[in-house]
Design an enzyme around this catalytic site. Structure first.
Site, PDB file in Angstrom:
ATOM      1  N   TRP A 136       0.823  -1.216   0.000  1.00 48.63           N
ATOM      2  CA  TRP A 136       0.000   0.000   0.000  1.00 48.63           C
ATOM      3  C   TRP A 136       0.848   1.253   0.000  1.00 48.63           C
ATOM      4  O   TRP A 136       0.542   2.215  -0.699  1.00 48.63           O
ATOM      5  CB  TRP A 136      -1.008  -0.040   1.149  1.00 48.63           C
ATOM      6  CG  TRP A 136      -1.995  -1.154   0.941  1.00 48.63           C
ATOM      7  CD1 TRP A 136      -2.032  -2.348   1.593  1.00 48.63           C
ATOM      8  CD2 TRP A 136      -3.030  -1.213  -0.056  1.00 48.63           C
ATOM      9  NE1 TRP A 136      -3.027  -3.139   1.078  1.00 48.63           N
ATOM     10  CE2 TRP A 136      -3.666  -2.477   0.065  1.00 48.63           C
ATOM     11  CE3 TRP A 136      -3.481  -0.324  -1.032  1.00 48.63           C
ATOM     12  CZ2 TRP A 136      -4.723  -2.863  -0.756  1.00 48.63           C
ATOM     13  CZ3 TRP A 136      -4.543  -0.712  -1.846  1.00 48.63           C
ATOM     14  CH2 TRP A 136      -5.150  -1.966  -1.705  1.00 48.63           C
ATOM     15  N   ASP A 190      -1.686   5.980   6.497  1.00 45.40           N
ATOM     16  CA  ASP A 190      -2.738   5.099   6.019  1.00 45.40           C
ATOM     17  C   ASP A 190      -2.936   4.057   7.118  1.00 45.40           C
ATOM     18  O   ASP A 190      -2.149   3.138   7.275  1.00 45.40           O
ATOM     19  CB  ASP A 190      -2.309   4.432   4.712  1.00 45.40           C
ATOM     20  CG  ASP A 190      -3.338   3.397   4.232  1.00 45.40           C
ATOM     21  OD1 ASP A 190      -4.352   3.186   4.919  1.00 45.40           O
ATOM     22  OD2 ASP A 190      -3.104   2.808   3.164  1.00 45.40           O
ATOM     23  N   LYS A 235     -12.244  -2.646   7.016  1.00 42.66           N
ATOM     24  CA  LYS A 235     -11.479  -3.581   7.826  1.00 42.66           C
ATOM     25  C   LYS A 235     -12.055  -3.606   9.255  1.00 42.66           C
ATOM     26  O   LYS A 235     -12.724  -4.559   9.634  1.00 42.66           O
ATOM     27  CB  LYS A 235      -9.991  -3.207   7.835  1.00 42.66           C
ATOM     28  CG  LYS A 235      -9.213  -3.669   6.603  1.00 42.66           C
ATOM     29  CD  LYS A 235      -9.348  -2.806   5.409  1.00 42.66           C
ATOM     30  CE  LYS A 235      -8.242  -3.016   4.385  1.00 42.66           C
ATOM     31  NZ  LYS A 235      -8.393  -4.168   3.531  1.00 42.66           N
TER      32      LYS A 235
END
Lengths: 372, 372
Positions: A117, A186, A210
């Protein structure tokens, strides 16, 4: 909830029941939240319609969104200098929106790259301006987090971007960085899984799917002093200021409504301190199972292992395929590692019951006894 | 469903029941769709979890999204040269994304401005490049659609942007423009309410929360030949090509799942031809009630009136306030006009039962008899 036992069952788990769901995201939600949502269909409370069918400027919806905002602030102990925004597009959109707002044309931003990511984040920043890799663990396939003292930081950077939990690679920061410039993280796959020291952060973002709710909403926490440093003019929808100032456009009502319920569930459970204790215990059980044998092999340096996404390998890919298949048969779902890295990944988000972890550990033990 | 009768009831409508919902968006959904969604909580089909808790790369979710795509193509009769994308951010994001992809730095785009949304669209385009007003009805408060022969078109424009239904102002195109350059339309509040002649369009976009599903997903139809003309490079998430090519990021699963159900409902009902007949009949009933008296006054030129958003005024703002309040009392919800224009707005989307329209017309008659 059906429980897998450690003897191989002859019939597969009944999938019309809720099974143990290790999906990396979209991920398991608290059952109580789903039942509440069910009870509020097709009429929500006393509004004569479902929550999905009323104006986003109505008092009833306003109450839901404000409650979600208030709960997030409460859970993380955020002061009045923080805005809580509910945006769309997930972390992938934030990879663009952060540099679009904060990376000046003649300036630079530092990125600490610790997985898939973070790599995607810097790629988007480079389309906007000068983004530097301040540290990376790509050389060892992101098996560790480079310690802060090794980071090659530019004192004039607009911000330093980190990924405090890498969902695919299974590593997690064990500290909240506080540097001379604002840190942007993030936090998608660890958001509300632990207390955060927000002191060093200018902006924190998280896709909901999530720990927080269903896919379709992105929570962005932005500090007023950092927000003020953004560039102008910006496309209205991509300007954080637009959303900090007012409810500009139609928000993703149902995902936010679910986020509110998840936050309420977490708050009632004792907040991020309570869930962190549970999360550490859950992760420790799986890591102990990995470390107690040579059959399983963790992919991340023990000090940097994620409590959320536990990644490990078996002696061969054939055994990994068999492991995933037999686990599914017993009702342990979605243990396959990300397509880009292979292996096994057990995601142990807030809403995953500890009994699921116990069932996984039992299965790991039984599988090793059979095939080890 | 509770039905308002034409005598003033002494007790207000029971809001724990579904009432007649004229909301402009988020708007009424077919009750059958909501009940199906309820039945699929907390376990969807045979996946051991709800639809919100499984991977967006799973076969079960894939089937839902592909079915939604297939149904939209079927309903509008789209050929293989059309991509159906499920994006986020609503029309507001499209106002930026369209010029970002298609308005060249040294080029221009034409905008036909017929209301609040078209005005917002051109504002965003001007942040990207040269956007011209080819026609506007702002001078008469968007009470009409400028006829095509009056448009001042640039033959070299990259595209012509129209808003085929203006939700706030209550006007609607009675034709699908086909010009020398590709037409882009914001069809948010009329999408799937009527057959479309897509020949002249390069791109059609629609926020779901009117005719299509809950807020949180934007349907973009883009023709391959138009897509190929887009600029490069673009931010990955905002490049239509990214999403035309593959499922790039986590989509808003639940909103798309609901869109699939709504499309299935519409298909079973007979498709856009069947619903268009119903929609025309519904709209005609309300417009007849408006035109049959001097008490009510339509705000739009009869030839350009919207079948979706019926806007009208009463003799005074005091009477309008009373009208809205008494309607609510009888279970006719959300009839207040947009805060920017005032008055009354009855949104008659696909999922609004015809009985709701009959109840509204009865109420209009009773209200006039009492206060007219």
């Amino acid at each position: 909830m059906q429980v897998a036992d450690s003897d191989t069952p002859t019939t597969p788990a009944d999938r019309t029941q809720r099974l143990y769901n290790f999906s990396a995201g979209p991920a398991v939600l608290p059952e109580q939240v789903l039942l509440e949502a069910r009870d509020e269909l097709p009429v929500y409370d006393h509004v004569g319609a479902s929550i999905m069918e009323i104006s986003h400027r109505s008092a009833a919806y306003d109450e839901v969104e404000e409650s979600a905002r208030r709960l997030i602030k409460k859970l993380l102990g955020l002061g009045d200098d923080w805005h809580v925004l509910f945006l769309q597009g997930g972390a992938s959109m934030q990879f663009h929106q952060v540099p679009l707002n904060f990376l000046p044309e003649d300036g630079t931003a530092d990125y600490v790259v610790t997985g898939r990511w973070g790599s995607k984040a810097i790629k988007e920043a480079k389309l906007i301006g000068s983004a530097r890799v301040a540290a990376s663990s790509e050389a060892d396939h992101f098996a560790h987090i480079p310690p802060e003292h090794t980071w090659d930081l530019d004192p004039d950077a607009a911000y330093v971007h980190v990924t405090t939990n890498e969902t695919v690679n299974g590593n997690q920061f064990s500290w909240d960085p506080s540097l001379d410039v604002p840190v942007v993280t993030d936090a998608s796959s660890e958001f509300l899984s632990r207390p955060m020291d927000v002191e060093g952060y200018g902006l924190i973002y998280a896709g909901a799917q999530k720990n927080l709710g269903p896919a379709g909403v992105t929570v962005v926490l932005v500090r007023e002093s950092f927000l003020e440093a953004r560039k102008q003019p910006l496309p209205t929808m991509l300007d954080y200021g637009t959303h900090a100032e007012r409810r500009f456009n139609t928000p993703p009502v149902f995902p936010i409504y679910m986020v509110e319920k998840v936050c309420r569930w977490l708050d009632e459970l004792g907040g991020v301190e309570a869930i962190h204790t549970i999360n550490q215990r859950k992760a420790k059980k799986v890591y102990n199972a990995i470390d107690g044998t040579d059959f399983y092999r963790g992919t991340v340096d023990p000090k940097d292992r994620s409590t959320m996404n536990v990644t490990f390998r078996l002696p061969s890919e054939e055994l990994e395929t068999k492991f995933i298949k037999e686990a599914e048969h017993r009702g342990l779902l979605s243990l396959k590692g990300h397509r880009s890295v292979g292996g096994i990944r057990a995601s142990l988000y807030n809403a995953l019951p500890e009994a699921a972890v116990d069932a996984l550990v039992d299965f790991m033990d039984a599988f090793e006894r059979q095939y080890g």
